[in-house]
Design an enzyme around this catalytic site. Sequence first.
Site, short mmCIF file in Angstrom:
data_model
loop_
_atom_site.label_atom_id
_atom_site.label_comp_id
_atom_site.label_asym_id
_atom_site.label_seq_id
_atom_site.Cartn_x
_atom_site.Cartn_y
_atom_site.Cartn_z
N VAL A 124 113.58 49.59 110.70
CA VAL A 124 113.36 48.17 110.97
C VAL A 124 114.63 47.31 110.82
CG1 VAL A 124 112.49 47.60 108.64
CG2 VAL A 124 111.72 46.28 110.61
N ASP A 125 115.51 47.67 109.89
CA ASP A 125 116.72 46.84 109.71
C ASP A 125 117.67 46.98 110.90
OD1 ASP A 125 116.12 46.08 106.83
OD2 ASP A 125 116.10 48.26 106.73
N HIS A 177 114.92 49.43 104.48
CA HIS A 177 113.57 49.99 104.39
C HIS A 177 113.73 51.46 104.77
CE1 HIS A 177 109.42 50.97 104.75
NE2 HIS A 177 109.52 51.20 106.05
#
Length: 315
Positions: A124-125, A177
Amino acid sequence: MSNGNKVVLIGDGFVGSSYAFALINSGLATELAIIDIRKDKELADVNDLLDATVLTSSPTIVKTGTFEDCKDADLVVLAYGNSQKNLVNRLNDIKIASQMVVDTIPQVVEAGYDGVILLATNPVDVIARVVAEVSGFPKEKIVGTGTSLDTARFNQYLALESKLNVSDINAYVIGEHGNSSVAVWSNANVNGINIREFIDKIDDDYKDEVGELIRDKAFKIIKGKGATHFGIANCLLAFTKAILLDEKRVLMASSYLNGEYKNKGLYTGVPTIIGKNGAEKILEMPIDDREQKMFDKSCKDLNENYKLALEVINK
Ligand SMILES: NC(=O)C1=CN([C@@H]2O[C@H](COP(=O)(O)OP(=O)(O)OC[C@H]3O[C@@H](n4cnc5c(N)ncnc54)[C@H](O)[C@@H]3O)[C@@H](O)[C@H]2O)C=CC1
Ligand SMILES: CC(=O)C(=O)O
């Protein structure tokens, strides 16, 4: 913008459909348009969700969507991504997920959408940074779910260990994450009282052991049923509520660092005020030297891995 709260969800797998179910039960959205390349799944979920709306207090209009739906949307949510079945390291999914962004985000922008894009897509990052690059949107309009799920897992662990109610635990995970996430022990507390008052064995080995347990939780769940989806669905819902209702809630988002926590030029999990404009302000909580070193290493890993995404973006 619509007259109510119109949400467009792109990606209707385990995560997307669980989020859709949570969303219609919350009554937050007046309209939900679902887009997936699996048209049979998209239509089946729409029909199933429409049945479910009948018994909700404020029935959402659920429909199959097209990118044109983004034109008057109040929020676009990305829940597509590689299947979690064989997940060992989220960073392995960079190229597949970046390609999904390249295939979809230009259509979202061409439809005239210029609002907030919320995403859970792993990693996600890195993918938040890809969405920012491909959309050209201001950095604060791209909001990843970041370490919100890791933070939930840390809080759950501490509640069980201290035999206290999870609502009274305030402990956070920052950074990627993923495999380099950082549990912040130095300011973990129970309504203001240091966590050490409730758990006496906290040394560096214990911190590492618990950090590992939190990271492993996803893999254990995936081993049991192929995906994690309820936890992230409620994280997405919390972000959705904060954005649509302009709540100014502090959530552990993937936000764009501009010098905060001594790093800049990348998205990663940090406490962020979330409101109608997206990631409105990053908050800097005190962290100790050990946590800072771990965070710096996490940012370095994310920066290294972004190069793989660039290969897809610049293809
Ligand atoms: N950030 C977090 O904390 C979490 C993130 N995830 C991530 O969420 C993502 C989705 O996971 P699942 O739902 O389990 O996967 P899934 O395989 O069940 O669903 C993915 C869906 O995306 C759709 N899709 C693929 N390309 C698309 C495109 N171009 N346009 C529209 N739809 C497209 C697929 O047809 C499929 O229905 C993965 O990246 C996963 O790792 C999962 C759990 C937690
Ligand atoms: C799959 C994933 O990213 C998680 O459950 O943490």
